[in-house]
Design a protein around this motif. Sequence first.
Motif, PDB file in Angstrom:
ATOM      1  N   ARG A  36       0.830  -1.298  -0.135  1.00  0.00           N
ATOM      2  CA  ARG A  36       0.144  -0.054  -0.078  1.00  0.00           C
ATOM      3  C   ARG A  36       0.831   1.276   0.177  1.00  0.00           C
ATOM      4  O   ARG A  36       1.726   1.431   0.849  1.00  0.00           O
ATOM      5  CB  ARG A  36      -1.019  -0.062   1.285  1.00  0.00           C
ATOM      6  CG  ARG A  36      -1.716   1.194   1.387  1.00  0.00           C
ATOM      7  CD  ARG A  36      -2.775   1.182   0.517  1.00  0.00           C
ATOM      8  NE  ARG A  36      -3.733   2.128   0.766  1.00  0.00           N
ATOM      9  CZ  ARG A  36      -4.130   3.360   0.016  1.00  0.00           C
ATOM     10  NH1 ARG A  36      -3.528   3.573  -1.074  1.00  0.00           N
ATOM     11  NH2 ARG A  36      -5.145   4.325   0.502  1.00  0.00           N
TER      12      ARG A  36
ATOM     13  N   SER B  10      -8.096   7.120  12.138  1.00  0.00           N
ATOM     14  CA  SER B  10      -8.996   6.481  11.690  1.00  0.00           C
ATOM     15  C   SER B  10     -10.104   7.019  11.033  1.00  0.00           C
ATOM     16  O   SER B  10     -10.893   6.939   9.892  1.00  0.00           O
ATOM     17  CB  SER B  10      -9.619   5.259  12.246  1.00  0.00           C
ATOM     18  OG  SER B  10      -8.508   4.422  12.717  1.00  0.00           O
TER      19      SER B  10
ATOM     20  N   ALA C 138      -9.160   9.574   7.992  1.00  0.00           N
ATOM     21  CA  ALA C 138      -8.994   8.761   6.737  1.00  0.00           C
ATOM     22  C   ALA C 138     -10.115   8.346   6.221  1.00  0.00           C
ATOM     23  O   ALA C 138     -10.589   8.467   5.053  1.00  0.00           O
ATOM     24  CB  ALA C 138      -8.069   7.460   7.051  1.00  0.00           C
ATOM     25  N   ALA C 139     -11.116   8.130   7.022  1.00  0.00           N
ATOM     26  CA  ALA C 139     -12.419   7.742   6.696  1.00  0.00           C
ATOM     27  C   ALA C 139     -13.465   8.675   6.024  1.00  0.00           C
ATOM     28  O   ALA C 139     -13.873   8.669   4.886  1.00  0.00           O
ATOM     29  CB  ALA C 139     -13.366   6.941   7.976  1.00  0.00           C
TER      30      ALA C 139
ATOM     31  N   GLU D  92      -4.181  11.311  -2.261  1.00  0.00           N
ATOM     32  CA  GLU D  92      -4.638  10.735  -1.141  1.00  0.00           C
ATOM     33  C   GLU D  92      -3.930  11.608  -0.027  1.00  0.00           C
ATOM     34  O   GLU D  92      -4.642  11.977   1.331  1.00  0.00           O
ATOM     35  CB  GLU D  92      -4.243   9.401  -0.958  1.00  0.00           C
ATOM     36  CG  GLU D  92      -5.265   8.430  -2.057  1.00  0.00           C
ATOM     37  CD  GLU D  92      -4.560   6.954  -1.689  1.00  0.00           C
ATOM     38  OE1 GLU D  92      -5.852   5.996  -1.600  1.00  0.00           O
ATOM     39  OE2 GLU D  92      -3.547   6.820  -1.870  1.00  0.00           O
TER      40      GLU D  92
ATOM     41  N   GLU E 221     -12.033   9.595   2.740  1.00  0.00           N
ATOM     42  CA  GLU E 221     -12.416   8.538   1.993  1.00  0.00           C
ATOM     43  C   GLU E 221     -10.956   7.858   1.258  1.00  0.00           C
ATOM     44  O   GLU E 221     -10.938   7.338  -0.062  1.00  0.00           O
ATOM     45  CB  GLU E 221     -13.093   8.895   0.527  1.00  0.00           C
ATOM     46  CG  GLU E 221     -14.541   9.368   1.052  1.00  0.00           C
ATOM     47  CD  GLU E 221     -15.329   9.836  -0.195  1.00  0.00           C
ATOM     48  OE1 GLU E 221     -14.813   9.900  -1.391  1.00  0.00           O
ATOM     49  OE2 GLU E 221     -16.613   9.892   0.070  1.00  0.00           O
ATOM     50  N   VAL E 222     -10.094   7.685   2.387  1.00  0.00           N
ATOM     51  CA  VAL E 222      -8.802   7.133   1.870  1.00  0.00           C
ATOM     52  C   VAL E 222      -8.789   5.670   2.806  1.00  0.00           C
ATOM     53  O   VAL E 222      -8.884   5.438   3.783  1.00  0.00           O
ATOM     54  CB  VAL E 222      -7.434   7.782   2.472  1.00  0.00           C
ATOM     55  CG1 VAL E 222      -6.244   6.980   2.260  1.00  0.00           C
ATOM     56  CG2 VAL E 222      -7.545   9.274   1.774  1.00  0.00           C
ATOM     57  N   GLU E 223      -8.756   4.510   1.732  1.00  0.00           N
ATOM     58  CA  GLU E 223      -8.781   3.172   2.460  1.00  0.00           C
ATOM     59  C   GLU E 223      -7.736   2.547   2.981  1.00  0.00           C
ATOM     60  O   GLU E 223      -6.917   2.836   2.279  1.00  0.00           O
ATOM     61  CB  GLU E 223      -9.805   2.342   1.493  1.00  0.00           C
ATOM     62  CG  GLU E 223     -11.223   3.016   1.367  1.00  0.00           C
ATOM     63  CD  GLU E 223     -12.187   2.261   0.322  1.00  0.00           C
ATOM     64  OE1 GLU E 223     -11.383   1.280  -0.407  1.00  0.00           O
ATOM     65  OE2 GLU E 223     -13.173   2.324   0.186  1.00  0.00           O
ATOM     66  N   ARG E 224      -7.701   1.662   3.519  1.00  0.00           N
ATOM     67  CA  ARG E 224      -6.679   0.888   3.993  1.00  0.00           C
ATOM     68  C   ARG E 224      -5.323   1.657   4.211  1.00  0.00           C
ATOM     69  O   ARG E 224      -4.164   1.361   3.627  1.00  0.00           O
ATOM     70  CB  ARG E 224      -6.220  -0.354   2.886  1.00  0.00           C
ATOM     71  CG  ARG E 224      -7.225  -0.948   2.432  1.00  0.00           C
ATOM     72  CD  ARG E 224      -6.840  -2.120   1.543  1.00  0.00           C
ATOM     73  NE  ARG E 224      -6.507  -1.617   0.008  1.00  0.00           N
ATOM     74  CZ  ARG E 224      -5.557  -1.459  -0.490  1.00  0.00           C
ATOM     75  NH1 ARG E 224      -4.482  -1.911   0.179  1.00  0.00           N
ATOM     76  NH2 ARG E 224      -5.387  -0.974  -1.518  1.00  0.00           N
ATOM     77  N   CYS E 225      -5.590   2.664   5.155  1.00  0.00           N
ATOM     78  CA  CYS E 225      -4.318   3.467   5.408  1.00  0.00           C
ATOM     79  C   CYS E 225      -4.320   3.578   7.043  1.00  0.00           C
ATOM     80  O   CYS E 225      -5.403   3.621   7.716  1.00  0.00           O
ATOM     81  CB  CYS E 225      -4.823   4.886   5.024  1.00  0.00           C
ATOM     82  SG  CYS E 225      -3.626   6.031   5.419  1.00  0.00           S
TER      83      CYS E 225
END
Length: 430
Positions: A228, A342, A345-346, A234, A349-353
């Motif tokens: 990742r 968390s 990031a949500a 992002e 809209e940045v996922e798996r971070c």
Amino acid sequence: MATNWFTAAPGIRYRKLATKHGARFDRYFTLRYSVGGKQVEEPLGLASEGWTVELATEKLAELRKARRTGQGPKTLREERQARERAEREAAEVEERAKREKAEAEEALARREKTVAHLWDRYGKEVVAIENKPRTAAEKARMWEQRIEPAIGHLKINDVSEEDAGAVVRAPLRFDASGLVIGGKAEAGNLYRLLHHMFRKALQWNMRPRELGNPLESVAAPKVNRRERLLTGSEIGALIKTLDAAESGLTEHSHALAAIRAAILTGCRISELLRLRWQEIRRDEMELHLPDTKTGFSRRPISAAALAVLDSVERMPGVDFVFRAITIPTAPLPYTTVERAFSRIAARAEVERCTLHTLRHWFATMTANSVSNARVGMALTGHKSHAAYMNYVHGDREQARALANQLATLAEGLAKADSTVAAMAKATAAK
């Protein structure tokens, strides 16, 4: 006070010695005889020690007989040396017997020790000394939840490959076809912890070397490297969301500042949360971190990063830059920053971070920006090139641009005039 010598019998002399109280005399006996053609006189002892003329005569006869037969001590000196040698050998035998008994008892005690005893020593001599608080807490969790219930009661010598392997494989989750779909990271951590514990058991002689490490034949779970890498858009989205959270007062200001500092410095979050004001060297534009994962570290920082640190309100008497919400004298907890990130990031809209993904992005950007790896390592604080490269990811956009560049080069070479010269054929050797 001693008197002159008196002859008590042939070869036996004595002299009178005043006793302690002086009321009577003691007798000091000697023996005179010939050894190898030379006259020898040796001290025998005191009458107060039990020596008499009769006993002296018997002793002299024993020595003469030994000289005639060649058996036994021929002089009082040889007799004394033989006696001392026998006493010394007896003492050595006794000491050896005591040592062997102690070793046998120790070996028996070692055979009776359990894996719980091994963990107790490992915790005191390895975890408490070598590991950071978060690592120590993670190892304690694995021991309490995974290892102790399974093999804590077993004797160290009785732990087999099957026992250790069962502990390592316990976290794995499988699908209907039998493929592993989760738990590899936990299994890998358990493998490394158990392998190190039993390696120490061998070093500490808590387990015989001939039994070996029960983890040696257990397959180490392989965890796929997380590739990742945050894109520039992002990172931009995260920063915009940080700005919005700061304006709307939706997150604690110290948590937001710590996240900004992580983006701008590439530091580990744990390093930032332990950062003290005196470790910020403004004149050198550096952070002097005394206790990082690799020891003392000097990290160059930008003016923007310094501005973020200076934006944090400083409380008199508190050293930590990022303070806890409820206890201002303590550092900001990792979980507080992790939960805030968390949510950020949500919303972005940045996922798996995760927070650590920021450090991977920072390391990759430094590697893409400079050809000298040591410059990037100075920024990230890595001491080895291999560790640094583990954090560097391939940028897909750069790779795609390079692929297009190479394709254009190949097409241009195809259109150019050929300059290939024919090579003469080699003649066969006669």
